[in-house]
Design a protein around this motif. Structure first.
Motif, PDB file in Angstrom:
ATOM      1  N   LYS A  11       0.819  -1.224   0.000  1.00  0.00           N
ATOM      2  CA  LYS A  11       0.000   0.000   0.000  1.00  0.00           C
ATOM      3  C   LYS A  11       0.849   1.269   0.000  1.00  0.00           C
ATOM      4  O   LYS A  11       0.498   2.253  -0.650  1.00  0.00           O
ATOM      5  CB  LYS A  11      -0.936   0.010   1.209  1.00  0.00           C
ATOM      6  N   ILE A  12       1.967   1.240   0.728  1.00  0.00           N
ATOM      7  CA  ILE A  12       2.766   2.472   0.855  1.00  0.00           C
ATOM      8  C   ILE A  12       3.518   2.831  -0.425  1.00  0.00           C
ATOM      9  O   ILE A  12       4.009   3.943  -0.557  1.00  0.00           O
ATOM     10  CB  ILE A  12       3.763   2.408   2.038  1.00  0.00           C
ATOM     11  N   VAL A  13       3.585   1.882  -1.375  1.00  0.00           N
ATOM     12  CA  VAL A  13       4.292   2.178  -2.637  1.00  0.00           C
ATOM     13  C   VAL A  13       3.325   2.369  -3.806  1.00  0.00           C
ATOM     14  O   VAL A  13       3.726   2.338  -4.964  1.00  0.00           O
ATOM     15  CB  VAL A  13       5.346   1.094  -2.978  1.00  0.00           C
ATOM     16  N   GLU A  14       2.039   2.596  -3.492  1.00  0.00           N
ATOM     17  CA  GLU A  14       1.082   2.887  -4.561  1.00  0.00           C
ATOM     18  C   GLU A  14       1.389   4.256  -5.152  1.00  0.00           C
ATOM     19  O   GLU A  14       1.913   5.142  -4.456  1.00  0.00           O
ATOM     20  CB  GLU A  14      -0.346   2.816  -4.024  1.00  0.00           C
ATOM     21  N   PRO A  15       1.077   4.466  -6.436  1.00  0.00           N
ATOM     22  CA  PRO A  15       1.417   5.732  -7.102  1.00  0.00           C
ATOM     23  C   PRO A  15       0.968   6.966  -6.314  1.00  0.00           C
ATOM     24  O   PRO A  15      -0.166   7.017  -5.820  1.00  0.00           O
ATOM     25  CB  PRO A  15       0.669   5.635  -8.438  1.00  0.00           C
ATOM     26  N   GLY A  16       1.897   7.906  -6.170  1.00  0.00           N
ATOM     27  CA  GLY A  16       1.595   9.166  -5.495  1.00  0.00           C
ATOM     28  C   GLY A  16       1.900   9.172  -4.014  1.00  0.00           C
ATOM     29  O   GLY A  16       2.014  10.230  -3.400  1.00  0.00           O
ATOM     30  N   GLN A  17       2.044   7.968  -3.416  1.00  0.00           N
ATOM     31  CA  GLN A  17       2.362   7.901  -1.993  1.00  0.00           C
ATOM     32  C   GLN A  17       3.799   8.405  -1.761  1.00  0.00           C
ATOM     33  O   GLN A  17       4.647   8.302  -2.651  1.00  0.00           O
ATOM     34  CB  GLN A  17       2.238   6.461  -1.473  1.00  0.00           C
ATOM     35  N   PRO A  18       4.092   8.945  -0.550  1.00  0.00           N
ATOM     36  CA  PRO A  18       5.445   9.453  -0.289  1.00  0.00           C
ATOM     37  C   PRO A  18       6.550   8.429  -0.574  1.00  0.00           C
ATOM     38  O   PRO A  18       7.581   8.771  -1.169  1.00  0.00           O
ATOM     39  CB  PRO A  18       5.405   9.823   1.201  1.00  0.00           C
ATOM     40  N   ALA A  19       6.346   7.161  -0.182  1.00  0.00           N
ATOM     41  CA  ALA A  19       7.376   6.138  -0.422  1.00  0.00           C
ATOM     42  C   ALA A  19       7.557   5.899  -1.919  1.00  0.00           C
ATOM     43  O   ALA A  19       8.680   5.689  -2.395  1.00  0.00           O
ATOM     44  CB  ALA A  19       7.006   4.837   0.287  1.00  0.00           C
ATOM     45  N   TRP A  20       6.450   5.937  -2.666  1.00  0.00           N
ATOM     46  CA  TRP A  20       6.517   5.771  -4.131  1.00  0.00           C
ATOM     47  C   TRP A  20       7.378   6.879  -4.733  1.00  0.00           C
ATOM     48  O   TRP A  20       8.250   6.617  -5.579  1.00  0.00           O
ATOM     49  CB  TRP A  20       5.094   5.812  -4.709  1.00  0.00           C
ATOM     50  N   GLN A  21       7.148   8.105  -4.298  1.00  0.00           N
ATOM     51  CA  GLN A  21       7.914   9.245  -4.806  1.00  0.00           C
ATOM     52  C   GLN A  21       9.404   9.088  -4.513  1.00  0.00           C
ATOM     53  O   GLN A  21      10.251   9.365  -5.366  1.00  0.00           O
ATOM     54  CB  GLN A  21       7.377  10.546  -4.204  1.00  0.00           C
ATOM     55  N   GLU A  22       9.718   8.613  -3.299  1.00  0.00           N
ATOM     56  CA  GLU A  22      11.124   8.432  -2.912  1.00  0.00           C
ATOM     57  C   GLU A  22      11.777   7.311  -3.723  1.00  0.00           C
ATOM     58  O   GLU A  22      12.951   7.404  -4.095  1.00  0.00           O
ATOM     59  CB  GLU A  22      11.218   8.125  -1.417  1.00  0.00           C
ATOM     60  N   ILE A  23      11.023   6.244  -4.009  1.00  0.00           N
ATOM     61  CA  ILE A  23      11.558   5.123  -4.797  1.00  0.00           C
ATOM     62  C   ILE A  23      11.841   5.563  -6.230  1.00  0.00           C
ATOM     63  O   ILE A  23      12.898   5.255  -6.790  1.00  0.00           O
ATOM     64  CB  ILE A  23      10.592   3.911  -4.768  1.00  0.00           C
ATOM     65  N   VAL A  24      10.916   6.312  -6.804  1.00  0.00           N
ATOM     66  CA  VAL A  24      11.108   6.800  -8.177  1.00  0.00           C
ATOM     67  C   VAL A  24      12.318   7.728  -8.239  1.00  0.00           C
ATOM     68  O   VAL A  24      13.131   7.667  -9.173  1.00  0.00           O
ATOM     69  CB  VAL A  24       9.836   7.497  -8.706  1.00  0.00           C
ATOM     70  N   ALA A  25      12.476   8.575  -7.218  1.00  0.00           N
ATOM     71  CA  ALA A  25      13.627   9.495  -7.165  1.00  0.00           C
ATOM     72  C   ALA A  25      14.943   8.715  -7.067  1.00  0.00           C
ATOM     73  O   ALA A  25      15.955   9.103  -7.666  1.00  0.00           O
ATOM     74  CB  ALA A  25      13.489  10.451  -5.980  1.00  0.00           C
ATOM     75  N   ALA A  26      14.922   7.602  -6.325  1.00  0.00           N
ATOM     76  CA  ALA A  26      16.150   6.824  -6.108  1.00  0.00           C
ATOM     77  C   ALA A  26      16.465   5.850  -7.247  1.00  0.00           C
ATOM     78  O   ALA A  26      17.633   5.643  -7.589  1.00  0.00           O
ATOM     79  CB  ALA A  26      16.049   6.055  -4.795  1.00  0.00           C
ATOM     80  N   PHE A  30       5.718   0.387 -14.130  1.00  0.00           N
ATOM     81  CA  PHE A  30       4.883  -0.069 -15.239  1.00  0.00           C
ATOM     82  C   PHE A  30       4.338   1.169 -15.941  1.00  0.00           C
ATOM     83  O   PHE A  30       4.352   2.279 -15.371  1.00  0.00           O
ATOM     84  CB  PHE A  30       3.704  -0.909 -14.721  1.00  0.00           C
ATOM     85  N   PRO A  31       3.814   1.033 -17.161  1.00  0.00           N
ATOM     86  CA  PRO A  31       3.249   2.206 -17.854  1.00  0.00           C
ATOM     87  C   PRO A  31       2.151   2.927 -17.071  1.00  0.00           C
ATOM     88  O   PRO A  31       1.976   4.133 -17.204  1.00  0.00           O
ATOM     89  CB  PRO A  31       2.683   1.609 -19.161  1.00  0.00           C
ATOM     90  N   ASP A  32       1.415   2.191 -16.208  1.00  0.00           N
ATOM     91  CA  ASP A  32       0.332   2.839 -15.446  1.00  0.00           C
ATOM     92  C   ASP A  32       0.836   3.547 -14.183  1.00  0.00           C
ATOM     93  O   ASP A  32       0.043   4.089 -13.405  1.00  0.00           O
ATOM     94  CB  ASP A  32      -0.759   1.817 -15.082  1.00  0.00           C
ATOM     95  N   GLY A  33       2.161   3.532 -13.965  1.00  0.00           N
ATOM     96  CA  GLY A  33       2.731   4.249 -12.823  1.00  0.00           C
ATOM     97  C   GLY A  33       2.983   3.389 -11.605  1.00  0.00           C
ATOM     98  O   GLY A  33       3.647   3.818 -10.660  1.00  0.00           O
ATOM     99  N   HIS A  34       2.440   2.158 -11.586  1.00  0.00           N
ATOM    100  CA  HIS A  34       2.699   1.265 -10.445  1.00  0.00           C
ATOM    101  C   HIS A  34       4.136   0.745 -10.516  1.00  0.00           C
ATOM    102  O   HIS A  34       4.705   0.595 -11.600  1.00  0.00           O
ATOM    103  CB  HIS A  34       1.717   0.090 -10.441  1.00  0.00           C
ATOM    104  N   ILE A  35       4.684   0.453  -9.354  1.00  0.00           N
ATOM    105  CA  ILE A  35       6.055  -0.058  -9.296  1.00  0.00           C
ATOM    106  C   ILE A  35       6.082  -1.507  -9.771  1.00  0.00           C
ATOM    107  O   ILE A  35       5.243  -2.319  -9.385  1.00  0.00           O
ATOM    108  CB  ILE A  35       6.624   0.073  -7.862  1.00  0.00           C
TER     109      ILE A  35
END
Length: 199
Positions: free
Chosen positions: A37-52, A59-64
């Motif tokens: 749940k914490i890595v769903e698109p737009g969540q703070p952890a998702w943003q940090e993972i994408v940055a790192a 995936f094309p839909d933005g999910h990890i």
């Protein structure tokens, strides 16, 4: 509220024991579900993972792409530590909130179901640590069968975690899941009855 920290190793049968405890009336707080749940698109952890790790891990839909990310961190300890540093605080905060909510609802017993409970030092969040144990040979056979791995692949995954023998040193209760389902169920029920008698 009494809180059990439930842990084990890969293919030890922790999920089976968790399901048994839920049937007995415990509220289950599953850190694997929280981790998704914490890595769903737009969540703070998702943003940090994408940055790192960059957008190539999406995936094309933005999910990890968890499989791709898993392959990256499984072969690179530094990147695994980067991911852990991002996700673990978010998982811990969410789990703590869930435990507080359960206590406010008047729940008597909650289970923090966490594969890495001991490795990340979350045992201070619980009153007892239940370790689901199997001997290594059983663990290897179950993992090979479950994930269709060869022996060397299964061993690599098992040895990437703290050994179950080490985890036993932290255990308040040990559930030996090397036998059949009925044997495991008897142990869980006995431990639950002992807990109920002391509450």
């Amino acid at each position: 509220m009494y809180t059990i920290g439930l842990t084990g190793g890969i293919s030890s049968g922790k999920s089976t024991v968790s399901a048994m405890l839920e049937q007995l009336g415990a509220a289950i707080i599953d850190t694997d579900i929280i981790a998704r749940k914490i890595v769903e698109p737009g969540q703070p952890a998702w943003q940090e993972i994408v940055a790192a790790f960059g957008k190539s891990c999406l995936f094309p839909d933005g999910h990890i792409n968890r499989k791709l990310l898993g392959e990256i961190i499984f072969t690179d300890d530094h990147k695994r530590r980067v991911l852990d540093k991002i996700t673990h605080p978010h998982i811990q905060n969410t789990a703590r909130q869930a435990l507080q909510a359960a206590a406010q609802q008047g729940i008597k017993t909650a289970v923090l179901d966490a594969p890495l409970l001991i490795e990340v030092g979350w045992q201070h969040m619980v009153q007892a640590v239940w370790v689901v144990y199997v001997d290594e040979e059983t663990q290897i056979e179950r993992l090979m069968r479950r994930d269709r791995l060869d022996r060397s692949q299964a061993l690599a995954r098992i040895h990437s975690q703290m050994s179950l023998r080490e985890k036993l040193l932290f255990a308040t209760v040990v559930i030996d899941n090397s036998g059949n389902l009925e044997a495991t169920q008897k142990q869980v029920f006995a431990a639950w009855q002992c807990l109920a008698a002391n509450q």
